[in-house]
Motif scaffolding. Structure first.
Motif, PDB file in Angstrom:
ATOM      1  N   LYS A 166      98.348 -16.108  92.813  1.00  0.00           N
ATOM      2  CA  LYS A 166      99.303 -17.215  92.947  1.00  0.00           C
ATOM      3  C   LYS A 166     100.135 -17.328  91.661  1.00  0.00           C
ATOM      4  CE  LYS A 166      99.094 -21.711  95.088  1.00  0.00           C
ATOM      5  NZ  LYS A 166      98.250 -22.817  95.477  1.00  0.00           N
ATOM      6  N   GLY A 167     101.443 -17.456  91.812  1.00  0.00           N
ATOM      7  CA  GLY A 167     102.320 -17.560  90.637  1.00  0.00           C
ATOM      8  C   GLY A 167     102.828 -16.207  90.161  1.00  0.00           C
ATOM      9  N   TRP A 168     102.216 -15.108  90.663  1.00  0.00           N
ATOM     10  CA  TRP A 168     102.705 -13.762  90.346  1.00  0.00           C
ATOM     11  C   TRP A 168     103.781 -13.381  91.375  1.00  0.00           C
ATOM     12  CZ3 TRP A 168      98.940  -9.616  88.155  1.00  0.00           C
ATOM     13  CH2 TRP A 168      98.009 -10.213  87.289  1.00  0.00           C
ATOM     14  N   GLU A 169     104.621 -12.398  91.020  1.00  0.00           N
ATOM     15  CA  GLU A 169     105.587 -11.880  91.999  1.00  0.00           C
ATOM     16  C   GLU A 169     104.857 -10.905  92.928  1.00  0.00           C
ATOM     17  OE1 GLU A 169     109.678  -9.174  92.173  1.00  0.00           O
ATOM     18  OE2 GLU A 169     108.659  -9.489  90.246  1.00  0.00           O
ATOM     19  N   ILE A 170     104.867 -11.202  94.206  1.00  0.00           N
ATOM     20  CA  ILE A 170     104.169 -10.321  95.161  1.00  0.00           C
ATOM     21  C   ILE A 170     105.121  -9.183  95.555  1.00  0.00           C
ATOM     22  CG2 ILE A 170     102.970 -10.155  97.372  1.00  0.00           C
ATOM     23  CD1 ILE A 170     101.561 -11.888  95.185  1.00  0.00           C
ATOM     24  N   LEU A 171     104.768  -7.967  95.174  1.00  0.00           N
ATOM     25  CA  LEU A 171     105.613  -6.803  95.428  1.00  0.00           C
ATOM     26  C   LEU A 171     105.265  -6.144  96.762  1.00  0.00           C
ATOM     27  CD1 LEU A 171     105.352  -5.308  91.816  1.00  0.00           C
ATOM     28  CD2 LEU A 171     107.204  -6.725  92.742  1.00  0.00           C
ATOM     29  N   LEU A 172     103.997  -6.282  97.156  1.00  0.00           N
ATOM     30  CA  LEU A 172     103.531  -5.703  98.434  1.00  0.00           C
ATOM     31  C   LEU A 172     102.325  -6.503  98.890  1.00  0.00           C
ATOM     32  CD1 LEU A 172     103.542  -2.809 100.219  1.00  0.00           C
ATOM     33  CD2 LEU A 172     101.402  -2.566  99.005  1.00  0.00           C
ATOM     34  N   SER A 173     102.277  -6.834 100.166  1.00  0.00           N
ATOM     35  CA  SER A 173     101.089  -7.485 100.729  1.00  0.00           C
ATOM     36  C   SER A 173     100.983  -7.044 102.173  1.00  0.00           C
ATOM     37  CB  SER A 173     101.210  -9.004 100.632  1.00  0.00           C
ATOM     38  OG  SER A 173     100.093  -9.620 101.241  1.00  0.00           O
ATOM     39  N   GLN A 174      99.953  -6.278 102.479  1.00  0.00           N
ATOM     40  CA  GLN A 174      99.835  -5.810 103.859  1.00  0.00           C
ATOM     41  C   GLN A 174      98.401  -5.864 104.352  1.00  0.00           C
ATOM     42  OE1 GLN A 174     101.608  -1.819 103.252  1.00  0.00           O
ATOM     43  NE2 GLN A 174      99.622  -0.927 103.799  1.00  0.00           N
ATOM     44  N   HIS A 175      98.249  -6.279 105.615  1.00  0.00           N
ATOM     45  CA  HIS A 175      96.951  -6.291 106.281  1.00  0.00           C
ATOM     46  C   HIS A 175      96.936  -5.133 107.281  1.00  0.00           C
ATOM     47  CE1 HIS A 175      96.861 -10.408 104.662  1.00  0.00           C
ATOM     48  NE2 HIS A 175      95.541 -10.322 104.790  1.00  0.00           N
ATOM     49  N   ASP A 176      95.870  -4.347 107.251  1.00  0.00           N
ATOM     50  CA  ASP A 176      95.745  -3.201 108.159  1.00  0.00           C
ATOM     51  C   ASP A 176      94.380  -3.223 108.824  1.00  0.00           C
ATOM     52  OD1 ASP A 176      98.182  -1.488 107.391  1.00  0.00           O
ATOM     53  OD2 ASP A 176      97.235  -1.839 105.452  1.00  0.00           O
ATOM     54  N   ASP A 177      94.360  -2.940 110.123  1.00  0.00           N
ATOM     55  CA  ASP A 177      93.098  -2.805 110.859  1.00  0.00           C
ATOM     56  C   ASP A 177      92.939  -1.350 111.282  1.00  0.00           C
ATOM     57  OD1 ASP A 177      93.100  -5.518 110.646  1.00  0.00           O
ATOM     58  OD2 ASP A 177      93.160  -5.919 112.802  1.00  0.00           O
ATOM     59  N   PHE A 178      91.740  -0.798 111.058  1.00  0.00           N
ATOM     60  CA  PHE A 178      91.468   0.576 111.479  1.00  0.00           C
ATOM     61  C   PHE A 178      90.209   0.595 112.345  1.00  0.00           C
ATOM     62  CE2 PHE A 178      93.914   1.272 107.597  1.00  0.00           C
ATOM     63  CZ  PHE A 178      94.804   2.256 108.006  1.00  0.00           C
ATOM     64  N   PRO A 179      90.250   1.303 113.480  1.00  0.00           N
ATOM     65  CA  PRO A 179      89.035   1.415 114.293  1.00  0.00           C
ATOM     66  C   PRO A 179      87.978   2.227 113.547  1.00  0.00           C
ATOM     67  CG  PRO A 179      90.802   2.781 115.198  1.00  0.00           C
ATOM     68  CD  PRO A 179      91.388   2.042 114.042  1.00  0.00           C
ATOM     69  N   ALA A 180      86.704   1.860 113.709  1.00  0.00           N
ATOM     70  CA  ALA A 180      85.594   2.542 113.044  1.00  0.00           C
ATOM     71  C   ALA A 180      84.549   2.907 114.107  1.00  0.00           C
ATOM     72  CB  ALA A 180      85.016   1.621 111.972  1.00  0.00           C
ATOM     73  N   PRO A 181      83.509   3.682 113.719  1.00  0.00           N
ATOM     74  CA  PRO A 181      82.524   4.129 114.710  1.00  0.00           C
ATOM     75  C   PRO A 181      81.889   2.984 115.501  1.00  0.00           C
ATOM     76  CG  PRO A 181      82.215   5.285 112.632  1.00  0.00           C
ATOM     77  CD  PRO A 181      83.247   4.231 112.387  1.00  0.00           C
ATOM     78  N   GLU A 182      81.458   3.315 116.722  1.00  0.00           N
ATOM     79  CA  GLU A 182      80.731   2.390 117.607  1.00  0.00           C
ATOM     80  C   GLU A 182      81.487   1.082 117.843  1.00  0.00           C
ATOM     81  OE1 GLU A 182      76.818   2.115 115.869  1.00  0.00           O
ATOM     82  OE2 GLU A 182      76.492   4.267 116.073  1.00  0.00           O
ATOM     83  N   ASN A 183      82.782   1.249 118.146  1.00  0.00           N
ATOM     84  CA  ASN A 183      83.616   0.084 118.495  1.00  0.00           C
ATOM     85  C   ASN A 183      83.670  -0.995 117.420  1.00  0.00           C
ATOM     86  OD1 ASN A 183      84.656   0.921 120.946  1.00  0.00           O
ATOM     87  ND2 ASN A 183      82.765   0.338 122.015  1.00  0.00           N
ATOM     88  N   THR A 184      83.535  -0.586 116.174  1.00  0.00           N
ATOM     89  CA  THR A 184      83.664  -1.547 115.080  1.00  0.00           C
ATOM     90  C   THR A 184      85.074  -1.433 114.489  1.00  0.00           C
ATOM     91  OG1 THR A 184      82.777   0.031 113.493  1.00  0.00           O
ATOM     92  CG2 THR A 184      81.191  -1.491 114.524  1.00  0.00           C
ATOM     93  N   VAL A 185      85.362  -2.301 113.536  1.00  0.00           N
ATOM     94  CA  VAL A 185      86.701  -2.306 112.939  1.00  0.00           C
ATOM     95  C   VAL A 185      86.590  -2.502 111.427  1.00  0.00           C
ATOM     96  CG1 VAL A 185      87.032  -4.807 113.290  1.00  0.00           C
ATOM     97  CG2 VAL A 185      89.024  -3.313 113.168  1.00  0.00           C
ATOM     98  N   LYS A 186      87.551  -1.922 110.706  1.00  0.00           N
ATOM     99  CA  LYS A 186      87.687  -2.178 109.265  1.00  0.00           C
ATOM    100  C   LYS A 186      88.999  -2.932 109.087  1.00  0.00           C
ATOM    101  CE  LYS A 186      85.765   2.269 107.816  1.00  0.00           C
ATOM    102  NZ  LYS A 186      86.055   3.469 107.031  1.00  0.00           N
TER     103      LYS A 186
END
Ligand SMILES: C[S@@+](CC[C@H](N)C(=O)[O-])C[C@H]1O[C@@H](n2cnc3c(N)ncnc32)[C@H](O)[C@@H]1O
Length: 197
Positions: A166-186
């Motif tokens: 907070k208070g810093w300049e945000i240059l990049l902010s991204q949320h990513d979901d990746f499928p993982a083994p046995e129907n799990t997610v990262k």
């Protein structure tokens, strides 16, 4: 050695044997923001540290993996890069000195909650004014737990990194979901932020 450190040590030995060295998507995303003196916490096989040194940065890289650290130093020596890697247990590490860029891709979630939060606060503290922090972590909602030592990991909340910078300049902010083994997610959050001068 924790389960996660063993997990990566075994994986890195196989990758070194096969010569598999490539930037992952998070490393590719943050590389353009790194400059001058760089601290890479949890460098793994050092693909990002090596790429940063090739673009002119002076890099200190830390990781628990002997195989990772050896690979980084061999590459640095062979290519004559301003890069040095050291083996360290980052669950009990305190950053010494201030850096123009501090990067940590995929490390903090492997530390217990209090250590993960302390390391994040330490990164905030030790980034020079005008410098950049680049952090990638797994966040709540992640259901792939196979790499984790029970009681020795921490899933950050969805907005915890944003709050830390907070208070810093945000240059990049991204949320990513990746499928993982046995129907799990990262579920990942990656943030790059510049500290006010
Ligand atoms: C997901 S890998 C990320 C490696 C690299 N940053 C990348 O993006 O490819 C996690 C790294 O954290 C390291 N690690 C996990 N726990 C650690 C600890 N307690 N101390 C130091 N390194 C640790 C592992 O050895 C591994 O290199």
């Amino acid at each position: 050695m924790t389960r996660s450190i063993n997990f990566f040590e075994e994986q890195f030995q196989k990758q070194v044997a096969k010569g598999e060295f490539a930037l992952n998507p998070f490393e590719e995303a943050v590389l353009p923001y790194l400059s001058a003196g760089v601290l890479d916490l949890g460098c793994g096989l050092g693909n990002l540290a090596i790429a940063a040194a090739k673009q002119g940065c002076a890099v200190t890289a830390l990781d628990a993996s002997r195989t990772g650290v050896d690979r980084v130093n061999e590459a640095a020596n062979k290519l004559g890069l301003p890069l040095a890697a050291y083996q360290a247990d980052l669950s009990s590490y305190v950053i010494d000195g201030d850096y123009d860029s501090i990067v940590s891709i995929g490390l903090l979630m492997f530390l217990p909650q209090n250590k993960a939060r302390a390391m994040l606060a330490d990164i905030v503290c030790h980034t020079k004014p005008g410098g950049v922090a680049a952090i990638n972590v797994l966040i709540e909602g992640t259901t792939f737990m196979g790499m984790f030592e029970p009681g020795h990991h921490y899933l950050f909340s969805e907005h915890e990194l944003s709050e830390a910078f907070k208070g810093w300049e945000i240059l990049l902010s991204q949320h990513d979901d990746f499928p993982a083994p046995e129907n799990t997610v990262k579920k990942f959050h990656t943030i790059v932020a510049r500290k006010p001068v």
